[in-house]
Design a protein around this motif. Structure first.
Motif, PDB file in Angstrom:
ATOM      1  N   THR A  24       0.808  -1.224   0.000  1.00 19.50           N
ATOM      2  CA  THR A  24       0.000   0.000   0.000  1.00 19.50           C
ATOM      3  C   THR A  24       0.842   1.275   0.000  1.00 19.50           C
ATOM      4  O   THR A  24       0.330   2.346  -0.308  1.00 19.50           O
ATOM      5  CB  THR A  24      -0.914   0.046   1.240  1.00 19.50           C
ATOM      6  N   GLY A  25       2.110   1.156   0.385  1.00 18.57           N
ATOM      7  CA  GLY A  25       2.953   2.337   0.498  1.00 18.57           C
ATOM      8  C   GLY A  25       2.721   3.134   1.769  1.00 18.57           C
ATOM      9  O   GLY A  25       3.288   4.204   1.950  1.00 18.57           O
ATOM     10  N   GLU A  26       1.892   2.617   2.649  1.00 18.39           N
ATOM     11  CA  GLU A  26       1.563   3.302   3.898  1.00 18.39           C
ATOM     12  C   GLU A  26       2.597   3.014   4.971  1.00 18.39           C
ATOM     13  O   GLU A  26       3.121   1.900   5.054  1.00 18.39           O
ATOM     14  CB  GLU A  26       0.193   2.849   4.412  1.00 18.39           C
ATOM     15  N   ARG A  27       2.858   4.022   5.807  1.00 16.36           N
ATOM     16  CA  ARG A  27       3.704   3.809   6.979  1.00 16.36           C
ATOM     17  C   ARG A  27       2.859   3.092   8.025  1.00 16.36           C
ATOM     18  O   ARG A  27       1.782   3.546   8.386  1.00 16.36           O
ATOM     19  CB  ARG A  27       4.235   5.125   7.525  1.00 16.36           C
ATOM     20  N   VAL A  28       3.358   1.954   8.503  1.00  9.58           N
ATOM     21  CA  VAL A  28       2.621   1.120   9.439  1.00  9.58           C
ATOM     22  C   VAL A  28       2.945   1.496  10.882  1.00  9.58           C
ATOM     23  O   VAL A  28       2.070   1.509  11.746  1.00  9.58           O
ATOM     24  CB  VAL A  28       2.967  -0.373   9.206  1.00  9.58           C
ATOM     25  N   ARG A  29       4.230   1.791  11.132  1.00  6.85           N
ATOM     26  CA  ARG A  29       4.657   1.979  12.511  1.00  6.85           C
ATOM     27  C   ARG A  29       5.946   2.782  12.534  1.00  6.85           C
ATOM     28  O   ARG A  29       6.729   2.752  11.597  1.00  6.85           O
ATOM     29  CB  ARG A  29       4.877   0.612  13.143  1.00  6.85           C
ATOM     30  N   THR A  30       6.164   3.482  13.637  1.00  9.23           N
ATOM     31  CA  THR A  30       7.420   4.169  13.907  1.00  9.23           C
ATOM     32  C   THR A  30       8.030   3.557  15.150  1.00  9.23           C
ATOM     33  O   THR A  30       7.339   3.352  16.149  1.00  9.23           O
ATOM     34  CB  THR A  30       7.175   5.672  14.126  1.00  9.23           C
ATOM     35  N   LEU A  31       9.331   3.236  15.074  1.00 13.91           N
ATOM     36  CA  LEU A  31      10.040   2.626  16.200  1.00 13.91           C
ATOM     37  C   LEU A  31      11.039   3.642  16.743  1.00 13.91           C
ATOM     38  O   LEU A  31      11.939   4.074  16.036  1.00 13.91           O
ATOM     39  CB  LEU A  31      10.774   1.361  15.746  1.00 13.91           C
ATOM     40  N   TRP A  61      13.682  -5.454  17.679  1.00 11.48           N
ATOM     41  CA  TRP A  61      12.325  -4.918  17.681  1.00 11.48           C
ATOM     42  C   TRP A  61      11.316  -5.973  17.249  1.00 11.48           C
ATOM     43  O   TRP A  61      11.588  -6.759  16.343  1.00 11.48           O
ATOM     44  CB  TRP A  61      12.211  -3.753  16.706  1.00 11.48           C
ATOM     45  N   ASP A  62      10.140  -5.943  17.856  1.00  9.38           N
ATOM     46  CA  ASP A  62       8.997  -6.743  17.426  1.00  9.38           C
ATOM     47  C   ASP A  62       8.179  -5.865  16.475  1.00  9.38           C
ATOM     48  O   ASP A  62       7.691  -4.802  16.878  1.00  9.38           O
ATOM     49  CB  ASP A  62       8.160  -7.145  18.631  1.00  9.38           C
ATOM     50  N   ARG A  67       7.496  -2.949  19.987  1.00 11.49           N
ATOM     51  CA  ARG A  67       8.287  -2.944  21.222  1.00 11.49           C
ATOM     52  C   ARG A  67       9.749  -3.248  20.942  1.00 11.49           C
ATOM     53  O   ARG A  67      10.073  -4.047  20.069  1.00 11.49           O
ATOM     54  CB  ARG A  67       7.784  -4.013  22.207  1.00 11.49           C
ATOM     55  N   CYS A  68      10.626  -2.613  21.720  1.00 15.70           N
ATOM     56  CA  CYS A  68      12.035  -2.980  21.722  1.00 15.70           C
ATOM     57  C   CYS A  68      12.172  -4.170  22.663  1.00 15.70           C
ATOM     58  O   CYS A  68      11.905  -4.051  23.865  1.00 15.70           O
ATOM     59  CB  CYS A  68      12.907  -1.822  22.192  1.00 15.70           C
ATOM     60  N   LEU A  69      12.562  -5.313  22.121  1.00 18.81           N
ATOM     61  CA  LEU A  69      12.643  -6.540  22.905  1.00 18.81           C
ATOM     62  C   LEU A  69      13.975  -6.694  23.622  1.00 18.81           C
ATOM     63  O   LEU A  69      14.050  -7.349  24.658  1.00 18.81           O
ATOM     64  CB  LEU A  69      12.427  -7.757  21.995  1.00 18.81           C
ATOM     65  N   GLN A  70      15.015  -6.133  23.038  1.00 18.77           N
ATOM     66  CA  GLN A  70      16.343  -6.324  23.620  1.00 18.77           C
ATOM     67  C   GLN A  70      17.258  -5.170  23.221  1.00 18.77           C
ATOM     68  O   GLN A  70      17.212  -4.685  22.094  1.00 18.77           O
ATOM     69  CB  GLN A  70      16.927  -7.645  23.117  1.00 18.77           C
ATOM     70  N   LEU A  71      18.089  -4.754  24.165  1.00 15.36           N
ATOM     71  CA  LEU A  71      19.091  -3.723  23.943  1.00 15.36           C
ATOM     72  C   LEU A  71      20.456  -4.362  24.169  1.00 15.36           C
ATOM     73  O   LEU A  71      20.716  -4.908  25.232  1.00 15.36           O
ATOM     74  CB  LEU A  71      18.883  -2.559  24.909  1.00 15.36           C
TER      75      LEU A  71
END
Length: 146
Positions: A24-31, A61-62, A67-71
């Motif tokens: 679709t060209g749409e932005r789904v999410r921002t991390l 990232w999930d 969510r950030c799962l691990q750093l």
């Protein structure tokens, strides 16, 4: 069916990754999470990605919920590249910031949340990396060395 882009977006003080739907060209999410330029990103199994940054960290990232799962923070300078081995393990590279700092590759164990092996580059920092079909990792360096 998505692609992830990252970096520093001019006019916006936030450093973030953008997840895009390729159909679709749409932005789904921002991390959001990195504090400096995002330099690399790679796809992991299980709808996850890993990103590296000038803030000396890797983040897992999930993509489902953002969510950030691990750093992961063991590099002592900018993370320049990240690649995924066939078994899902991650190798990251970094650049030198001065005497005694990184010019290396690190192999990561996610279950322990730490690097399990460090391969030191002698003359120039690791700029890019690729994985061969037999899981050998080839690196390119700033000094024109493979």
């Amino acid at each position: 069916d998505c692609v992830v882009s990252g970096g520093f977006f001019f006019g916006d003080p936030a450093v973030k990754l953008q997840v895009w739907n390729t159909k679709t060209g749409e932005r789904v999410r921002t991390l959001n999470g990195h504090s400096k330029w995002i330099t690399c990103v790679a796809a992991l199994p299980g709808n996850r990605i890993i990103s590296g940054s000038d803030d000396e960290t890797l983040r897992v990232w999930d993509l489902t919920d953002g969510r950030c799962l691990q750093l992961l923070h063991e590099h002592s300078d900018h993370v320049t590249c990240v690649v995924i081995l066939s078994d899902g393990r991650v190798v990251s590279g970094s650049r030198r910031g001065g005497p005694g700092l990184d010019d290396c590759l690190k192999l990561w164990d996610f279950t322990e949340g730490r690097s399990v092996r460090t391969l030191t580059q002698e003359d120039w920092w690791v700029q890019c990396a690729a994985v061969m079909s037999d899981d050998r990792v080839v690196t390119g360096s700033f000094g024109g060395i493979l």
